[in-house]
Enzyme design. Sequence first.
Site, PDB file in Angstrom:
ATOM      1  N   ASP A   1      -1.328  -0.933  -3.753  1.00 19.31           N
ATOM      2  CA  ASP A   1      -2.651  -0.819  -3.211  1.00 19.31           C
ATOM      3  C   ASP A   1      -3.090   0.755  -2.539  1.00 19.31           C
ATOM      4  O   ASP A   1      -2.215   1.421  -2.073  1.00 19.31           O
ATOM      5  CB  ASP A   1      -2.927  -1.862  -1.840  1.00 19.31           C
ATOM      6  CG  ASP A   1      -4.487  -2.054  -1.755  1.00 19.31           C
ATOM      7  OD1 ASP A   1      -5.474  -1.893  -2.456  1.00 19.31           O
ATOM      8  OD2 ASP A   1      -4.669  -2.057  -0.715  1.00 19.31           O
TER       9      ASP A   1
ATOM     10  N   THR B   1      -4.739  -6.597   8.396  1.00 15.01           N
ATOM     11  CA  THR B   1      -4.585  -6.393   9.918  1.00 15.01           C
ATOM     12  C   THR B   1      -4.616  -7.798  10.562  1.00 15.01           C
ATOM     13  O   THR B   1      -4.260  -7.990  11.557  1.00 15.01           O
ATOM     14  CB  THR B   1      -5.965  -5.704  10.525  1.00 15.01           C
ATOM     15  OG1 THR B   1      -6.099  -4.347   9.804  1.00 15.01           O
ATOM     16  CG2 THR B   1      -5.976  -5.565  11.885  1.00 15.01           C
TER      17      THR B   1
ATOM     18  N   GLY C   1     -10.891  -4.690   3.830  1.00 16.94           N
ATOM     19  CA  GLY C   1     -11.372  -4.472   5.200  1.00 16.94           C
ATOM     20  C   GLY C   1     -11.898  -5.943   5.810  1.00 16.94           C
ATOM     21  O   GLY C   1     -12.746  -6.092   6.643  1.00 16.94           O
TER      22      GLY C   1
ATOM     23  N   HIS D   1     -11.910  -1.191   7.214  1.00 19.01           N
ATOM     24  CA  HIS D   1     -10.404  -1.367   7.341  1.00 19.01           C
ATOM     25  C   HIS D   1      -9.962  -1.588   8.918  1.00 19.01           C
ATOM     26  O   HIS D   1     -10.640  -0.762   9.881  1.00 19.01           O
ATOM     27  CB  HIS D   1      -9.572  -0.379   6.730  1.00 19.01           C
ATOM     28  CG  HIS D   1      -9.577  -0.304   5.301  1.00 19.01           C
ATOM     29  ND1 HIS D   1     -10.298   0.550   4.549  1.00 19.01           N
ATOM     30  CD2 HIS D   1      -9.187  -0.970   4.211  1.00 19.01           C
ATOM     31  CE1 HIS D   1     -10.137   0.389   3.316  1.00 19.01           C
ATOM     32  NE2 HIS D   1      -9.530  -0.711   3.217  1.00 19.01           N
TER      33      HIS D   1
ATOM     34  N   SER E   1       0.700  -1.302  -0.021  1.00 21.85           N
ATOM     35  CA  SER E   1      -0.001  -0.057  -0.074  1.00 21.85           C
ATOM     36  C   SER E   1       0.775   1.342  -0.148  1.00 21.85           C
ATOM     37  O   SER E   1       2.004   1.281   0.213  1.00 21.85           O
ATOM     38  CB  SER E   1      -0.898   0.113   1.256  1.00 21.85           C
ATOM     39  OG  SER E   1      -0.014   0.437   2.449  1.00 21.85           O
TER      40      SER E   1
END
Length: 284
Positions: A81, A233, A209, A180, A47
Amino acid sequence: MTLVNTGELLEDSRGGVGAFNVITIEHAEAIVDGAARARRPVILQISENAIKFHRGQIGPIAAATAAVADAADIPAALHLDHVTDPSLWEVAPQHGFGSVMIDASKLPYEDNVAETGRAVEFLNSRGLWVESELGQVGGKEGEPPVSAHAPGARTDPAEAAAYVAATGVDALAVAVGSSHAMTTREALLDHDLIAEIRAAVQLPLVLHGSSGVPDAELARAVAGGMVKINIGTALNIAFTRAVADDLAAHPDNVDPRKYLARARDAMAAAVEHFLGVLAGGTPA
């Protein structure tokens, strides 16, 4: 096995394809290890925030991730991303990326269309596949959380169809109830909305997410038409907990290889699990 183009990987895959966020080289190694164990194709994505962590230098982390992916025993693609800075997507072709997610979602609709369309023209002409976002998937770093139920947060199917036609994007990230950076897995997706968007838009749909979405919800979303499933995550949770547990058990250890090896293994196990769910395996 050489790197594959993201679009080709998605077209050839059966079931959902996991797209996992890379922050360090250990992330890349863990993602490939988990995918190899699951015998599933995988997308490694870097990202804009990860590049900022690497002091704004896209080259080193892109080269390392591409090398890890290129040596994998399963098909692997490299994706850039959540890019808001055109100077990043303009250099994506020279750094081995097969696709880019253009994030102009904060712009007014007409500006979003114009910026995304410009990126599509540039990147498609160089063989890269382009993803974009319509709706608002909250929780990105530095942003206040956004309720998935807030007015305007969810993707409107008719607007999605018009947006795809206007921009020429190859895939569309949609807001259907996930967020997210969730550290608990309790998000409930709007499966009726997924079906409506799937009927309105004839290209791959992307779920951002996904770490906060329970296994059964993910499996149902894939069955309903979601194709690229972004997960970040959940990997960081597995990684960080393994490091913390190892240091607690071995407080005198000063060799990072020991706790990083355990963290990498924990992350690989998380990747393997998610890929099993996305492939239609039985959720744990």
